[in-house]
Motif scaffolding. Structure first.
Motif, PDB file in Angstrom:
ATOM      1  N   PRO A 141       0.750  -1.240   0.057  1.00 51.88           N
ATOM      2  CA  PRO A 141       0.029  -0.046  -0.015  1.00 51.88           C
ATOM      3  C   PRO A 141       0.770   1.273   0.092  1.00 51.88           C
ATOM      4  N   VAL A 142       1.851   1.210   0.787  1.00 53.43           N
ATOM      5  CA  VAL A 142       2.528   2.627   0.834  1.00 53.43           C
ATOM      6  C   VAL A 142       3.143   2.737  -0.824  1.00 53.43           C
ATOM      7  N   VAL A 143       3.782   1.641  -1.326  1.00 49.99           N
ATOM      8  CA  VAL A 143       4.608   1.704  -2.550  1.00 49.99           C
ATOM      9  C   VAL A 143       3.163   2.268  -3.620  1.00 49.99           C
ATOM     10  N   LEU A 144       2.116   1.627  -3.252  1.00 48.06           N
ATOM     11  CA  LEU A 144       1.235   2.014  -4.396  1.00 48.06           C
ATOM     12  C   LEU A 144       0.707   3.616  -4.266  1.00 48.06           C
ATOM     13  N   ALA A 145       0.478   3.728  -3.013  1.00 51.85           N
ATOM     14  CA  ALA A 145       0.221   5.343  -2.485  1.00 51.85           C
ATOM     15  C   ALA A 145       1.694   6.268  -3.133  1.00 51.85           C
ATOM     16  N   LEU A 146       2.789   5.910  -2.959  1.00 55.80           N
ATOM     17  CA  LEU A 146       3.750   6.581  -3.331  1.00 55.80           C
ATOM     18  C   LEU A 146       3.707   6.759  -5.178  1.00 55.80           C
ATOM     19  N   GLY A 147       3.461   5.607  -5.700  1.00 58.24           N
ATOM     20  CA  GLY A 147       3.486   5.571  -6.899  1.00 58.24           C
ATOM     21  C   GLY A 147       2.419   6.413  -7.798  1.00 58.24           C
ATOM     22  N   ARG A 148       1.062   6.431  -7.027  1.00 59.16           N
ATOM     23  CA  ARG A 148       0.026   7.230  -7.456  1.00 59.16           C
ATOM     24  C   ARG A 148       0.352   8.736  -7.258  1.00 59.16           C
ATOM     25  N   TRP A 149       0.958   8.973  -6.238  1.00 54.68           N
ATOM     26  CA  TRP A 149       1.367  10.535  -5.643  1.00 54.68           C
ATOM     27  C   TRP A 149       2.250  11.072  -7.030  1.00 54.68           C
ATOM     28  N   GLY A 150       3.235  10.100  -6.997  1.00 55.17           N
ATOM     29  CA  GLY A 150       4.616  10.403  -7.847  1.00 55.17           C
ATOM     30  C   GLY A 150       4.138  10.731  -9.317  1.00 55.17           C
ATOM     31  N   TYR A 171      11.685   6.466 -15.477  1.00 57.12           N
ATOM     32  CA  TYR A 171      10.351   7.035 -15.916  1.00 57.12           C
ATOM     33  C   TYR A 171       9.344   6.203 -15.216  1.00 57.12           C
ATOM     34  N   CYS A 172       9.086   6.607 -13.718  1.00 59.14           N
ATOM     35  CA  CYS A 172       8.318   5.872 -13.126  1.00 59.14           C
ATOM     36  C   CYS A 172       7.949   6.620 -11.838  1.00 59.14           C
ATOM     37  N   GLY A 173       6.502   6.418 -11.402  1.00 57.74           N
ATOM     38  CA  GLY A 173       5.873   7.190 -10.394  1.00 57.74           C
ATOM     39  C   GLY A 173       6.575   7.273  -9.004  1.00 57.74           C
ATOM     40  N   VAL A 174       6.837   5.790  -8.711  1.00 55.73           N
ATOM     41  CA  VAL A 174       7.503   5.527  -7.202  1.00 55.73           C
ATOM     42  C   VAL A 174       8.724   6.428  -7.368  1.00 55.73           C
ATOM     43  N   THR A 175       9.659   6.296  -8.461  1.00 59.23           N
ATOM     44  CA  THR A 175      10.985   6.866  -8.578  1.00 59.23           C
ATOM     45  C   THR A 175      10.757   8.497  -8.589  1.00 59.23           C
ATOM     46  N   THR A 176       9.804   8.973  -9.260  1.00 56.50           N
ATOM     47  CA  THR A 176       9.619  10.354  -9.312  1.00 56.50           C
ATOM     48  C   THR A 176       9.307  10.848  -7.823  1.00 56.50           C
ATOM     49  N   ALA A 177       8.483  10.054  -7.213  1.00 54.71           N
ATOM     50  CA  ALA A 177       7.905  10.519  -5.877  1.00 54.71           C
ATOM     51  C   ALA A 177       9.342  10.463  -4.588  1.00 54.71           C
ATOM     52  N   VAL A 178      10.057   9.432  -4.948  1.00 50.14           N
ATOM     53  CA  VAL A 178      10.910   9.190  -4.044  1.00 50.14           C
ATOM     54  C   VAL A 178      12.139  10.496  -4.106  1.00 50.14           C
ATOM     55  N   GLU A 179      12.294  10.887  -5.418  1.00 54.93           N
ATOM     56  CA  GLU A 179      13.184  11.793  -5.804  1.00 54.93           C
ATOM     57  C   GLU A 179      12.587  13.208  -5.050  1.00 54.93           C
ATOM     58  N   LEU A 180      11.326  13.218  -4.732  1.00 60.28           N
ATOM     59  CA  LEU A 180      10.755  14.526  -4.399  1.00 60.28           C
ATOM     60  C   LEU A 180      10.780  14.619  -2.705  1.00 60.28           C
ATOM     61  N   ILE A 181      10.637  13.315  -2.056  1.00 55.98           N
ATOM     62  CA  ILE A 181      10.233  13.473  -0.827  1.00 55.98           C
ATOM     63  C   ILE A 181      11.200  12.254   0.098  1.00 55.98           C
ATOM     64  N   GLY A 182      11.905  11.862  -0.953  1.00 62.43           N
ATOM     65  CA  GLY A 182      13.041  10.699  -0.303  1.00 62.43           C
ATOM     66  C   GLY A 182      14.075  11.125   0.617  1.00 62.43           C
ATOM     67  N   LEU A 236       9.126  13.586   7.321  1.00 59.40           N
ATOM     68  CA  LEU A 236       8.790  13.771   8.721  1.00 59.40           C
ATOM     69  C   LEU A 236       8.470  15.692   8.629  1.00 59.40           C
ATOM     70  N   ILE A 237       9.081  16.309   7.775  1.00 66.62           N
ATOM     71  CA  ILE A 237       8.676  17.618   7.862  1.00 66.62           C
ATOM     72  C   ILE A 237       7.088  17.730   7.071  1.00 66.62           C
ATOM     73  N   VAL A 238       6.956  16.823   6.170  1.00 68.65           N
ATOM     74  CA  VAL A 238       5.669  16.808   5.467  1.00 68.65           C
ATOM     75  C   VAL A 238       4.608  16.239   6.616  1.00 68.65           C
ATOM     76  N   ARG A 239       4.835  15.217   7.442  1.00 68.70           N
ATOM     77  CA  ARG A 239       4.377  14.820   8.400  1.00 68.70           C
ATOM     78  C   ARG A 239       3.691  15.808   9.183  1.00 68.70           C
ATOM     79  N   ASP A 240       4.466  16.877   9.906  1.00 68.07           N
ATOM     80  CA  ASP A 240       4.442  17.856  10.771  1.00 68.07           C
ATOM     81  C   ASP A 240       3.589  18.775   9.971  1.00 68.07           C
ATOM     82  N   LEU A 241       3.518  18.921   8.851  1.00 75.80           N
ATOM     83  CA  LEU A 241       2.961  20.038   8.001  1.00 75.80           C
ATOM     84  C   LEU A 241       1.576  19.598   7.792  1.00 75.80           C
ATOM     85  N   LEU A 298      -0.142  14.079  -0.265  1.00 79.08           N
ATOM     86  CA  LEU A 298       0.819  13.028   0.420  1.00 79.08           C
ATOM     87  C   LEU A 298       0.057  12.269   1.496  1.00 79.08           C
ATOM     88  N   GLU A 299      -0.917  12.787   2.134  1.00 73.60           N
ATOM     89  CA  GLU A 299      -1.722  12.321   3.290  1.00 73.60           C
ATOM     90  C   GLU A 299      -1.642  10.835   3.200  1.00 73.60           C
TER      91      GLU A 299
END
Lengths: 230, 230
Positions: A89-98, B9-20, B26-31, B87-88
């Motif tokens: 679920p984490v990876v899917l959520a990340l992928g969806r967001w990314g 070229y992948c959603g997960v990868t893009t996401a991790v580049e942005l918040i990895g 944790l900053i996002v969590r607090d915000l 990201l929630e």
DNA sequence: CCGGATCCGAATCGATACTG
DNA sequence: CAGTATCGATTCGGATCCGG
């Protein structure tokens, strides 16, 4: 290690300590597709330094996410434990967001079997899914996606190598779709199937074009509402 | 930057580049709890080096996740854009997964208002929720959790400072729960409310003890099935 | 106090080479 | 195939300093 701790008693913090290191999440992404040997992982993550891959696998094992399984015949594979699989679920959520932020591919960006497989899982909408068999080609990755009763199964096929297990779905696919990176725009709903073909983002080389409509309904990630106001 | 790219070229990868990057999630969590000023963030993340906080905030702004908003009176706050708020689901999924691995707190681990707030959101089960007002104390963090029609609202209260906005729910809470880290075991279902009180993991200092049953139903994260076999 | 910028040693990462 | 070893390039952590 204590120095690398975030110092909080919190689920998010614990999670990030376990899979927050560089490359770790991508290794998990690839292992979510199935067990993989060291070399497969390296091939699916071409830019990972081999010492880092080795270090991450060790850490993921210590964390209880990954297990090292010797194969009866030869070699060994890494596979997720049930705890590791619970990350899906984490990876899917990340992928969806990314997916929203992907834009166009950068120079040198590749598409791998694992990334495309997870992308399909990410975009899959069980409730909107028509039963069908798709064969999808992007770059030199080829996948077979079987949709059956709201269930999705994805298997990697032919080029370059025959699949490890014999579970290649038999029978002809309903549609063979050959696409480029522009398939993102179809899944995002930025363009219709008709427009996608017209703009040569993709092509249905076998089967009826009508199945592409079905595909676009089945695999869809709605873009965010206009981020300008709020 | 191109050197730090994962090259896919992948959603997960893009996401991790942005918040990895370290600390970013944790900053996002607090915000996600609400807009915060620089100093609040630093206080909620005591171990973060100030240059890292500053660097992350800059990167998150460039990524379009965070906005810097000058306040009319004085100072300024950082807040999530709609893209950042999207990201929630990721943070909740991470928190739910990480909850399983939390174990007992390490020496020096703290609980912050933001982490406890997100923990409650993580564990919240709308379908099993009874309407109620809880006041929850863990360490020196105090929260007011209002459950209403399957909706959860959490606000930080009193010690040490009065809340920024005037939205302190009025009226007496149904129960005031004072707990330690052992509250994890209650939420995980490892112990019953009765056992929790008996073992002095927590105490209901005001209101009927029966409300603790309700609390435990409303906030629950089921542990993974035995990971031994599969 | 708020909102950072700067400096520096320690740890990590990336690239390549090498080994059982 | 499945990794170690090595080493320069980055990044992180800790502390200090600085302008409003």
């Amino acid at each position: 290690m204590a120095a690398r701790s975030y110092g909080q008693y919190c689920g998010v913090t614990t999670a990030v300590e376990l899979i927050g290191e560089r490359w770790a999440m991508l290794i998990v992404r690839d292992l979510l597709v199935g067990p993989r040997r060291y070399t497969d992982l390296k091939q699916g993550l071409p830019r990972i330094p081999t010492n880092i891959l080795s270090a991450r696998l060790k850490e993921l094992q210590e964390g209880g996410l990954v297990r090292r399984v010797p194969l009866m015949n030869c070699g060994l594979v890494y596979e997720l434990t049930s705890y590791g699989r619970a990350l899906e679920p984490v990876v899917l959520a990340l992928g969806r967001w990314g997916f929203q932020a992907m834009g166009e591919p950068e120079d040198g960006d590749i598409v791998t079997g694992a990334s495309l497989t997870m992308a399909l899982r990410t975009a899959f909408r069980p409730d909107a899914a028509d039963d069908a068999e798709y064969e999808l080609h992007v770059g030199d990755v080829a996948l077979r996606a079987s949709v059956n009763g709201g269930q999705l199964m994805v298997a990697q096929i032919a080029p370059p190598a025959p699949p490890v297990d014999g579970r290649i779905p038999d029978g002809e696919p309903d549609a063979v779709i050959v696409a480029g990176p522009g398939i993102r725009r179809l899944i995002a709903g930025e363009i219709t199937p008709a427009e996608a073909i017209e703009q040569e983002e993709l092509d249905v080389v076998r089967g009826e074009v009508a199945h592409l409509e079905s595909f676009a309904r089945t695999f869809h990630i709605a873009p965010l509402k206009d981020p300008v106001i709020v």
